[in-house]
Structures are given as structure tokens and as C-alpha cells.
Design an enzyme around this catalytic site. Structure first.
Site, short mmCIF file in Angstrom:
data_model
loop_
_atom_site.label_atom_id
_atom_site.label_comp_id
_atom_site.label_asym_id
_atom_site.label_seq_id
_atom_site.Cartn_x
_atom_site.Cartn_y
_atom_site.Cartn_z
N GLY A 135 72.28 32.08 68.89
CA GLY A 135 72.05 33.44 68.43
C GLY A 135 73.27 34.34 68.56
N SER A 136 73.01 35.63 68.75
CA SER A 136 74.03 36.67 68.61
C SER A 136 75.10 36.65 69.69
CB SER A 136 73.37 38.04 68.61
OG SER A 136 72.51 38.18 67.49
N THR A 137 74.96 35.83 70.72
CA THR A 137 76.02 35.76 71.73
C THR A 137 77.35 35.34 71.12
OG1 THR A 137 75.19 33.54 72.26
CG2 THR A 137 74.53 35.33 73.72
N VAL A 138 77.33 34.65 69.96
CA VAL A 138 78.59 34.18 69.35
C VAL A 138 79.27 35.25 68.51
CG1 VAL A 138 77.58 31.86 69.24
CG2 VAL A 138 77.62 33.27 67.18
N LYS A 139 78.68 36.43 68.40
CA LYS A 139 79.21 37.44 67.48
C LYS A 139 80.59 37.94 67.88
CE LYS A 139 74.77 39.04 65.64
NZ LYS A 139 73.75 40.11 65.64
#
Length: 693
Positions: free
Chosen positions: A391-395
Site C-alpha cells: 500500500g501507500s507506504t511506498v509513496k
């Protein structure tokens, strides 16, 4: 003149005569020598061979305990428990009859259960103890002389009946069990006859009668002893047993390195990874045998226990994180989300972002015992082996990919309106988030901002509800190259034999590139997330995670303290990200705002904490039902001088469950001794800080 000629002839005759005499003597000497050799070889050859066999020197290598394993505070995690052992070293000239006689003597001194004896063992024993009856089984074939010895023996085995085997009585069965062990070893290799449950009385009796038991030795063996309730048992790994010895699939490898077949070696994880360190120098003894009996023993090498490992794991912190995870999993189960949506498994790690040292590594799974009661299964290896859409942790990596590739610029504002590629495919953030620049996109976790980065990198000319060509499929590799610089999608290099690098999607359509930018296409491990956030925290250096920080000599003191330092592992920088420090600073600002501003996705958990953390939340669909999600969280603190980084993954749970943020908050509180954890382990922290310095 005539007299002179006569004198010369006379001298020649005398010389010829002398030469003939000399040749004759030489001939006689050679004849005597040949005759003597013939007598020795033909007449006395067998006698001299027996004499040679009566005096033999054999070298025996006795195993020594493996090295210990300590935590970062030098508390023992793995030790060695001594075991009495009775061993046998077989000489190559020992006959089966001698082995049988030795087994009979031993049976009067020790107890040996016969549970390991199989049908073939019984038949072999019956043949050697009943030779006449055994010969009768194949008498006809022997007379015919048409079968080889091996075929005769096989036929003999086939003709032994259950009634024949029933004649082996109870006392014989103990002899048979011992004989099986004596005959099953290799020449000149110590074989364990009995190692488990050797009583002191048995050990003493055998020791008293060693002179009557050729090849038998009494020694002290060992087994691994796990303290701290077996903490990180699976990560530490396993050691082969005394019965199995070297792993069959690695037999040639170890034999070529000087190991014996019955040596115990590490078979998994740290025990296998550091086998060369933990394996000690074996005690070497030369035995002199006459007529099969030991008449003299000389120790050539005393032997030395294996070297010790000191892990970077902080035991107290590890225990606290394990407890936190279990308590939050139970809280999730008792929450309002229904019996099918609670956290079945959780993975978490904490590490030093500047050195890569792993402070804690926790994996927990729900289970039920036979009474239906909930139990937790330890699975810390899931941190390195289990990969999920994160999810968004890689943003943070997505924003940097956009800035570095030039498709966005600092401060560029994008409207968070949903993206409609066609009538059936709308892509949006979890809610409308207004207009955002790249820092605010991280603060609020805007999906739409990341979608625009993906479309621009893919050269996709977006128009709402209109299809358009995807002009740059190479954008997939470009994005993954940016991600890999942080450790996403590649091995972290952790000092374990195996780890997962995650799944890499193969399809090339614009929608999936957009999904990859928000962490919902490729999969990553929790340790990869930990390395990724550490790289952001420390200014762009991807550092190899390490579980072992020191190798030490075996301690000579009796107080359990470690021995002298041999090696301390320095931080291993795998790469420096090829991105500007300025752009990295924007990502760090976005992470800080996510934890400290009203619109940040984790401000309720971290804004009031004194350790000033920064990080990013994440939610990814775990299936197509819309009910199950992977909840993730990464972070580090303090923001301006990072001392610790962490990563958490909770796969397959309701997206409204706050479990990942609750765990993250409590983990950081425990590390910094804040709140409920204040003053609980001050002494340990002071000592560990001294060790770090």
C-alpha cells in the site's frame, strides 16, 4: 721379452679367476635373498600380516560444543547442555564376530532399547548368531555354486521367516540393538552407541571396563539449549542430530571440508549461515591398538569450542514488541469487525537506520490448541520471507521517482479528482483530498497524485473516459529501478541463508503502473520496508540489515561473560540512492507531516510523542472482495537525528482497524521508554547505549 709375455698371461688368468669367484658370490647372495623373500612371502606371509594388524594407530576426532549465541546485551540466547555419551570407533579389520562379542559385553553394562531396530537389522543379527541354520537356508544354492556371494546373502534374507525371528529372546534384543549401532558406523569415525538418557551409573560402569571394550569411549557430548523461552528460535535455526550427522544433500560439501559423517552442523538460518564460526576445533586423539585392544592413547589436539555470536537483537525490546503484537491481535479479535476480519498474523521489525542492526524481529500468527484455546505461533521469519502488497507506504519512493525523472517538479499542485480511464475503471484516493503538492500528497496519502506521476512516466495522454495509448511500457522498469535503490523488490542482504525479494508483476498496462505507484501491484517483505524507510531516514544510504554484530572467542571465565572480540561488523552500505538530497528532503517533510499535522494519516498516534517521529501509513487490497486489506506502517525517530526505524505489516484485515498504528505507537514508546514503558528498562538502555558508543 718372452718372460714378460708369460707374466702378463699369468696375471690375466688370476684376474679372470677372481672375477669368476666374485660373480659366483654375488649370485649366491642374490639366490639367498630371493629364497628368503619367498619364505617370508609364502611361508610366513599370513603370520606377519596378522602381526601388522595386531598393532595399529587410529586417529579419532571427538566433537566439541558449538559456539554460544548472545543478544546485544550479552545475555545468552543459545547455550550447550552437556550429555554423557558412549561412543565406538571401529577399526577396519574388526569382524562381525568381534562386534557381536563387544555388544554382548556392553549389554551387561548399559540399557539399550530396541525401538530403532528394523526387520533388516533382525535378519542380519539372526544370520550372524545362527550361522548353521542360516547356511541351511541356502545349502542347495551353495552346492550348485551358481550364485555370487551377494545374491546368496539376499536369498538368505528372503528365506528367514517370522518364526525364525521369534527365537530372538528379550536379552538378545538388547544385544541386537547395541550390535546394530556398532555395525552401522564408518571405519575410524566415532559412532554414538548411546547419547540420550545415559545414566551416571552406566557411564561409570563403562568407564571402569574400557580396557575390556576395544574401540569404546566414554565422553561428553552436547545438545543446544535455548534460553529466553526460545526467543527467535526459528531465526536462530537448527542443528543436525547425533543420529543423522551431516545432511545427506550436503554430504560431499562437508566431507571435502574435513568434517566426519556423524558431525553435527547447522542446517538452517543463523546456525547454517555462521557454521564456519560456530563449529569448533575437534579434539584429536591417536589410539594404539594391539589385537584390537587400545594399549596407548595420545592427545594430539585438545580441541576448542566454537566461536560465539553476538546478535544485534535487544532481548528486552524483543519481548516487549512480542507482547505488544499479541495484545493488539487479541484486541483486534475482540473488536467490532466480525470474526473473519481480525488480525490473523502480524509482522514487525525495528532496526538502526545508520548501521542496519536489527533490534527486534517479530512475527505472530493465531492458532488454536486441541482444547480450542487461542495460541500464538512465533513466525519471525515471516518478516523476511512473506511478501505482500504494502500500500501507500511506498509513496515516498513514488514521489522521488516523479521528481528525479522530471515528470513533476517541487511544489507542483495536482487536483485530487478521481481518474476515469474508462466507464468501468475509476481510480481515486480514499476520499477527495483537494489540491496537493508532493509533500501534502504524502501527508494526506493521495493516490491521485501518484496516478498522475505514473501516467506521465508512462507517457499516457490522459483524457477522462477516453482510452489512449500507453506509449512507454519501459516506465515499469524505470519505476522499479527507483524503488530498488531503496531495497523494494530486491534482496535486502540480511545475514540469513534465504529471504524473499517479493513478487514482480509481468503485465504492462497503464492501470497496473498506477497501482504499483500506490503499492498495490508488486509485493514486498516487512524487512524490505524496514530497509526502505531506513534509507529515507539516514539521508539516502541503503544499508545491509544485520542480525549478527560481533564474533567473539569462547569465554574462558565461568561467569558466562563473552570472550575477547574477534570481529565487529561495520555498516555495509549497499548503495547510495541516485537522487538529490533536496528531493529526499521533501519526502522526509511529507513523512513528518503525516505524523504531526491534523490532516496527517497518523497524527493521532504520534503527534504528541516527545521522540518526534516521521513515517507513512499504508492500506492495500488483499483480495477482490473489498473486505480484506493489508495494513502497513513505517517510521523512524527522532526526525532530525534518527536512532531507530520500524516497519509493520498486518495482512488480511479490515481497513478500519487501527492495529498497525497502535502497534507502531507502542513499539516506539517502548524503545524510547515513554508512557507505560518509562523506567522499565533504564539500566539495559544505559548499558546498550554504552555498547553502541
Amino acid at each position: 721379452m718372452a718372460d714378460t709375455v708369460k707374466k702378463r698371461k699369468k696375471k690375466r688368468k688370476q684376474l679372470s679367476f677372481r672375477l669368476n669367484i666374485l660373480f659366483f658370490v654375488i649370485f649366491l647372495l642374490f639366490s639367498v635373498l630371493i629364497l628368503r623373500l619367498g619364505v617370508l612371502q609364502i611361508v610366513h606371509g599370513e603370520e606377519y600380516e596378522r602381526s601388522l594388524n595386531r598393532t595399529v594407530n587410529t586417529t579419532v576426532n571427538t566433537p566439541v560444543p558449538r559456539g554460544k549465541i548472545y543478544d546485544s546485551n550479552y545475555n545468552v540466547l543459545v547455550n550447550n547442555k552437556p550429555l554423557y555419551a558412549i561412543t565406538y570407533t571401529r577399526d577396519k579389520n574388526t569382524s562381525n564376530e568381534q562386534l557381536l562379542e563387544l555388544a554382548k559385553k556392553l549389554s551387561t553394562l548399559i540399557e539399550k532399547p530396541d525401538e530403532d531396530v528394523n526387520l533388516r537389522d533382525e535378519k542380519d543379527y539372526w544370520i550372524i548368531t545362527r550361522p548353521e541354520k542360516a547356511r541351511e537356508k541356502i545349502a542347495t544354492e551353495i552346492e550348485a555354486g551358481e550364485l555370487e556371494a551377494g545374491d546368496l546373502y539376499q536369498l538368505q534374507l528372503e528365506r528367514i521367516t517370522a518364526e525364525d525371528l521369534a527365537s530372538i529372546n528379550g536379552q538378545e534384543r538388547e544385544v541386537m540393538a547395541i550390535y546394530r549401532e556398532l555395525a552401522g558406523g564408518y571405519d575410524l569415525v566415532p559412532q554414538n552407541i548411546k547419547i540420550e538418557d545415559v545414566k551416571k551409573e552406566e557411564y561409570a560402569r563403562v568407564s571402569e571396563h574400557l580396557a575390556e571394550l576395544p574401540g569404546i569411549h566414554t565422553t561428553v557430548n552436547w545438545e543446544r539449549n535455548y534460553t529466553q523461552d526460545g526467543m527467535l528460535r526459528s531465526v536462530i535455526g537448527s542443528v543436525s542430530s547425533s543420529e543423522t550427522g551431516l545432511p545427506r544433500e550436503q554430504l560431499d560439501y562437508y566431507l571435502a571440508r574435513g568434517y566426519s559423517r556423524n558431525d553435527r552442523v547447522g542446517t538452517s538460518y543463523l546456525e547454517a549461515q555462521y557454521e564456519d564460526v560456530l563449529q569448533g576445533q575437534k579434539k584429536q586423539v591417536v589410539n594404539t591398538l594391539e589385537d584390537g585392544e587400545v594399549v596407548a592413547t595420545k592427545v594430539v589436539t585438545e580441541g576448542k569450542r566454537g566461536k560465539d555470536l553476538v546478535l544485534s537483537i535487544r532481548s528486552q525490546l524483543q519481548k516487549e514488541v512480542e507482547q505488544i503484537v499479541e495484545e493488539e491481535m487479541l484486541q483486534s479479535k475482540q473488536g467490532p469487525h466480525g470474526s473473519s476480519q481480525y488480525a490473523n498474523e502480524v509482522y514487525a521489525t525495528m532496526l538502526n537506520p545508520n548501521t542496519g542492526e536489527v533490534y527486534a524481529m517479530v512475527g505472530k500468527k493465531f492458532s488454536r490448541n486441541e482444547n480450542g484455546e487461542i495460541e500464538f505461533i512465533d513466525n519471525p521469519l515471516g518478516v523476511t520471507n512473506n511478501a505482500y502488497a504494502m500500500g501507500s507506504t511506498v509513496k515516498g519512493a513514488s514521489v522521488l521517482a516523479g521528481l528525479e525523472s522530471g515528470v513533476i517538479h517541487h511544489g507542483e499542485v495536482i487536483d485530487d479528482r478521481p481518474i476515469n480511464i474508462n466507464d468501468d475503471d475509476e481510480k481515486s484516493s480514499y476520499k477527495y483530498l483537494g489540491y496537493n503538492n508532493e509533500i501534502q500528497a504524502l501527508q494526506k496519502s493521495s493516490n491521485v497524485y501518484m496516478f498522475h506521476i505514473a501516467m506521465r512516466m508512462g507517457e499516457y495522454n490522459y483524457r477522462p473516459y477516453e482510452s489512449a495509448p500507453f506509449n512507454n511500457p519501459g516506465a515499469y522498469e524505470e519505476v522499479r529501478n527507483y524503488f530498488a535503490q531503496f531495497g523494494l523488490g530486491v534482496d535486502t542482504g540480511i545475514d540469513l541463508p534465504t529471504e524473499s525479494s517479493g513478487y514482480t508483476g509481468r503485465d504492462r498496462i497503464i492501470g497496473l503502473l498506477m497501482d504499483m505507484m500506490i503499492g498495490q501491484y508488486d509485493t514486498y517483505t516487512t524487512m524490505q520496508l524496514g530497509q526502505y524507510v531506513s534509507t529515507i531516514a539516514n539521508g539516502g544510504y541503503r544499508i545491509q540489515p544485520r542480525l549478527v554484530k560481533e564474533i567473539r572467542e569462547p569465554t574462558l571465565s565461568g561467569d558466562g561473560s563473552p570472550g575477547p572480540l574477534i570481529q565487529r561488523f561495520e555498516p555495509n552500505i549497499l548503495n547510495k540512492i541516485e537522487m538529490s538530497d533536496t528531493n529526499l528532503g521533501y519526502v522526509q517533510q511529507g513523512f513528518h507531516m503525516a505524523f504531526h499535522t491534523a490532516e496527517g494519516t497518523a497524527d493521532e498516534h504520534f503527534a504528541d510523542r516527545p521522540y518526534n517521529a516521521a513515517g507513512k501509513t499504508g492500506t492495500a487490497e488483499a483480495d477482490n472482495s473489498g473486505n480484506f486489506y493489508n495494513l502497513t506502517l513505517i517510521g523512524y525517530a527522532p526526525y532530525d537525528n534518527p536512532q531507530v526505524a520500524f516497519a509493520i505489516a498486518v495482512p488480511g484485515i479490515s481497513d478500519s482497524d487501527p492495529i498497525s498504528k497502535d502497534i507502531g505507537q507502542r513499539m516506539m514508546d517502548a524503545f524510547f521508554n515513554y508512557g507505560d514503558y518509562a523506567n522499565t528498562n533504564d539500566n539495559q538502555n544505559e548499558e546498550e547505549q554504552g555498547n553502541e558508543s
